[in-house]
Scaffold this motif. Structure first.
Motif, PDB file in Angstrom:
ATOM      1  N   ARG A 117     -10.324  10.450   2.732  1.00 15.32           N
ATOM      2  CA  ARG A 117     -10.499   9.917   1.373  1.00 15.32           C
ATOM      3  C   ARG A 117      -9.161   9.611   0.690  1.00 15.32           C
ATOM      4  O   ARG A 117      -9.013   8.556   0.061  1.00 15.32           O
ATOM      5  CB  ARG A 117     -11.287  10.912   0.529  1.00 15.32           C
ATOM      6  N   PHE A 118      -8.176  10.536   0.788  1.00 15.27           N
ATOM      7  CA  PHE A 118      -6.936  10.418   0.027  1.00 15.27           C
ATOM      8  C   PHE A 118      -5.752  10.083   0.930  1.00 15.27           C
ATOM      9  O   PHE A 118      -5.687  10.537   2.086  1.00 15.27           O
ATOM     10  CB  PHE A 118      -6.630  11.726  -0.713  1.00 15.27           C
ATOM     11  N   ASP A 119      -4.794   9.317   0.395  1.00  8.84           N
ATOM     12  CA  ASP A 119      -3.559   9.080   1.131  1.00  8.84           C
ATOM     13  C   ASP A 119      -2.568  10.209   0.849  1.00  8.84           C
ATOM     14  O   ASP A 119      -2.876  11.167   0.129  1.00  8.84           O
ATOM     15  CB  ASP A 119      -2.975   7.701   0.796  1.00  8.84           C
ATOM     16  N   SER A 120      -1.359  10.097   1.409  1.00  6.09           N
ATOM     17  CA  SER A 120      -0.389  11.182   1.300  1.00  6.09           C
ATOM     18  C   SER A 120       0.112  11.387  -0.127  1.00  6.09           C
ATOM     19  O   SER A 120       0.704  12.420  -0.441  1.00  6.09           O
ATOM     20  CB  SER A 120       0.803  10.905   2.226  1.00  6.09           C
ATOM     21  N   SER A 121      -0.122  10.397  -1.002  1.00  8.81           N
ATOM     22  CA  SER A 121       0.284  10.520  -2.398  1.00  8.81           C
ATOM     23  C   SER A 121      -0.844  11.007  -3.299  1.00  8.81           C
ATOM     24  O   SER A 121      -0.682  11.072  -4.530  1.00  8.81           O
ATOM     25  CB  SER A 121       0.807   9.171  -2.921  1.00  8.81           C
ATOM     26  N   GLY A 122      -1.975  11.322  -2.719  1.00  9.68           N
ATOM     27  CA  GLY A 122      -3.096  11.804  -3.509  1.00  9.68           C
ATOM     28  C   GLY A 122      -3.937  10.722  -4.126  1.00  9.68           C
ATOM     29  O   GLY A 122      -4.736  10.988  -5.035  1.00  9.68           O
ATOM     30  N   ASN A 123      -3.793   9.474  -3.659  1.00 12.15           N
ATOM     31  CA  ASN A 123      -4.606   8.368  -4.159  1.00 12.15           C
ATOM     32  C   ASN A 123      -5.807   8.144  -3.254  1.00 12.15           C
ATOM     33  O   ASN A 123      -5.678   8.183  -2.016  1.00 12.15           O
ATOM     34  CB  ASN A 123      -3.786   7.078  -4.218  1.00 12.15           C
ATOM     35  N   GLN A 124      -6.970   7.892  -3.862  1.00 16.04           N
ATOM     36  CA  GLN A 124      -8.141   7.567  -3.062  1.00 16.04           C
ATOM     37  C   GLN A 124      -7.917   6.237  -2.358  1.00 16.04           C
ATOM     38  O   GLN A 124      -7.342   5.309  -2.920  1.00 16.04           O
ATOM     39  CB  GLN A 124      -9.385   7.507  -3.942  1.00 16.04           C
ATOM     40  N   ASN A 125      -8.397   6.135  -1.126  1.00 16.85           N
ATOM     41  CA  ASN A 125      -8.103   4.970  -0.294  1.00 16.85           C
ATOM     42  C   ASN A 125      -8.866   3.714  -0.685  1.00 16.85           C
ATOM     43  O   ASN A 125      -8.512   2.625  -0.246  1.00 16.85           O
ATOM     44  CB  ASN A 125      -8.379   5.292   1.178  1.00 16.85           C
ATOM     45  N   VAL A 126      -9.933   3.849  -1.465  1.00 13.54           N
ATOM     46  CA  VAL A 126     -10.668   2.662  -1.904  1.00 13.54           C
ATOM     47  C   VAL A 126     -10.954   2.771  -3.394  1.00 13.54           C
ATOM     48  O   VAL A 126     -10.877   3.847  -3.997  1.00 13.54           O
ATOM     49  CB  VAL A 126     -12.002   2.456  -1.140  1.00 13.54           C
TER      50      VAL A 126
END
Length: 566
Positions: free
Chosen positions: A526-535
């Motif tokens: 779900r999340f990238d390495s920066s804590g952002n949701q991928n969609v």
């Protein structure tokens, strides 16, 4: 009574291992020639117990156990067959009781007469219990003849044909009658790992199928009207085992336990992002592409907190916008998106119990104010899966090596393909909706105490979720038949480990982020390495390029919720 589910455009019989004279039931109070009455709510004979089925093999860590169904079935005074309190029980030191569904009942059956500019005419089709011609309860194993799919039990009723007058001035003058034939079948599958393309999620499946045929007394001047209905489906899944939730730091003793987490998703049709299950460009321990959210979805609405309604499949399929658009995901990537014919606002709904929180900054983060942990995709911890469409690339994620023969793999791929609108054939077109091309579908996620016609407003009930499944059959051919809800839904409760060279390397705790190997959990999908949701997080009002359904070929596309009876 033959039980039918459409397969490849043709009805295929389910052969039950049970003597008909022991299971058929007809209305009445007397036992005549082995036939028994269909039970009424609260009366005798409402309880169902199926035979015991063996567990699904190949799960060494938490082996699947033999299990059986318990449920209730009865005939409503005015709404046909009802099935409720469906449980799949697996015997253990303490039984695992999987809450498959709380309540299922078709309601608000109606003909919709569309004569171009004239006002729409709605004709109610009631199902009083006195019109029930016969019913049947099957509690032994059944097998679908087309593909050897195993069924655990089923209940069905058939009604006497209904003759309903056309109430328009021209219809009354010509004494036009519409004859409607209806049967309802609630069918339940044996446990299997066949609900998603990796073949790893063990689940039981349900098909609340309604079959309808309409005949006009003058089909040339008064063709059969459209037909609509609403299925009320109530779910309240609950955890059954300690391995079905997050580690203790992310699973506090919270009031959120025993509550539902509801999420909806739109599958992508963009093959350039990488197809989950196919080999990736970088060789890793888990070589196939991972099902990151931005590989599987275009946008999502995780943890739906308020009631919501949306067009799930539009009719005719040609009016669904297929114009490409771009979604800017929170992870700063631009996702190229494009709908296929008939695709609506969302493609699937997942409902599972609260399994902990998910700190976006890290899979091991302990900020309890973080959002709820979302199991998607895969999802095997008492998760209700309902898909009415799969993305274009999903069938390609099925690997031949997971099946005895390539033909078996191809047969499995078929289940993720939808209806080709040209021939209206099921399982024939990747990305297409899973319902017939002459149907549309509206979905409402609501509260148990509210009706489908009530405007969606207010918070969802955290303890119990209603899925209103509202299909419509448009401009049917005279004497033809259709079936609603042929794709079914599933309750998933166990995961077969993913293997590498025959060695289990990814188990259910890994997905919940108690990992043997880091970086494989639902958090990382779900999340990238920066804590952002991928969609993108999108409500039903924000996706661009959508079209409203049309009631029929003579109507204009009006912004009106014509599925509601009010």
């Amino acid at each position: 009574m033959a039980q039918m589910i459409t397969d490849r455009g043709k009805p295929t019989q389910i052969v039950w291992d049970q003597d008909e004279k022991d299971v058929q039931r007809v209305p009445g109070t007397k036992i005549v020639q082995g036939f028994l009455p269909v039970p009424r709510q609260g009366g005798p004979l409402t309880n169902v117990t199926s035979q015991i089925f063996p567990g699904v093999p190949g799960i060494p860590d938490v082996p699947d156990l033999p299990g059986f169904y318990k449920a209730e079935w009865f005939l409503s005074p005015s709404d046909g067959l009802t099935v409720q309190n469906v449980r799949f029980v697996q015997a253990n030191v303490s039984d695992e009781v999987h809450k498959v569904v709380e309540f299922m009942q078709w309601r608000n059956l109606r003909l919709i007469v569309d004569r171009g500019p004239a006002p729409f005419q709605t004709i109610a089709v009631t199902l009083p219990d006195s019109t029930c011609m016969q019913g049947a309860l099957m509690t032994q194993k059944g097998t679908r003849t087309a593909d050897n799919k195993k069924f655990a039990w089923g209940a069905c009723v058939m009604f006497n044909p209904f003759e309903l007058p056309d109430k328009s001035p021209a219809g009354l003058l010509a004494n036009i009658k519409y004859t409607v034939t209806i049967s309802q079948s609630y069918l339940f599958g044996a446990p299997d790992a066949d609900i998603e393309p990796s073949g790893s999620v063990v689940a039981v499946k349900a098909w609340p199928v309604m079959t309808v045929s309409i005949t006009s007394s003058d089909p040339k001047l008064f063709p059969p009207p459209s037909f609509a209905a609403d299925l009320k489906l109530v779910v309240a899944p609950r955890l059954t085992r300690p391995d079905q939730h997050r580690p203790a730091p992310q699973f506090p003793n919270s009031a959120l336990r025993d509550t539902n987490v509801v999420s909806i998703f739109s599958d992508t049709n963009d093959l350039s992002r990488g197809i989950p299950g196919q080999p990736g460009s970088v060789v890793t321990l888990f070589a196939p592409n991972k099902p990151f959210w931005d590989r599987v979805f275009d946008y999502s609405e995780p943890d739906v907190s308020t009631e919501i309604a949306f067009d799930a499949v539009v009719f005719p399929r040609s009016i669904a916008s297929t114009k490409p658009f771009t979604a800017a995901s929170p992870s700063s990537s631009l996702l190229q998106c494009q709908r296929v014919g008939g695709q609506g606002e969302f493609d699937n709904v997942h409902i599972h119990p609260w399994v902990g929180f998910d700190d976006p900054t890290s899979s091991s983060g302990t900020n309890s104010n973080s959002p709820k942990f979302i199991e998607a995709p895969i999802a095997a911890d008492e998760v209700i899966h309902m898909h009415w469409r799969w993305g274009v690339g999903i069938p390609q994620g099925v690997k031949d090596g997971s099946f005895p023969t390539p033909a078996d793999a191809e047969n499995f791929r078929r289940s993720f393909r939808g209806f080709d609108p040209q021939a209206n054939q099921p399982n024939s077109l990747a990305g297409a909706p899973l319902i017939p091309a002459d149907q549309s579908l509206r979905i409402k996620l609501g509260n148990p105490g509210k009706d489908v016609s009530d405007p969606p407003a207010g918070p969802l009930d955290p303890n119990s979720t209603v899925i209103w499944y509202s299909p419509m059959w448009h401009a049917p051919k005279n004497g033809a038949y259709t079936q609603f809800f042929v794709h079914g839904f599933a309750c998933a409760y166990r995961l077969k480990p993913f293997t590498l060279l025959g060695i289990p390397v990814l188990k259910n705790p890994d997905l919940l982020d108690s990992p043997s190997f880091p970086g494989f959990g639902y958090h990382d999908l779900r999340f990238d390495s920066s804590g952002n949701q991928n969609v993108l997080i999108a409500s039903a009002s924000t996706p661009p390029g959508l079209s409203r359904n049309r009631i029929g070929t003579g109507s204009t596309p009006v912004d009106k919720d014509f599925f509601s009876p009010k």
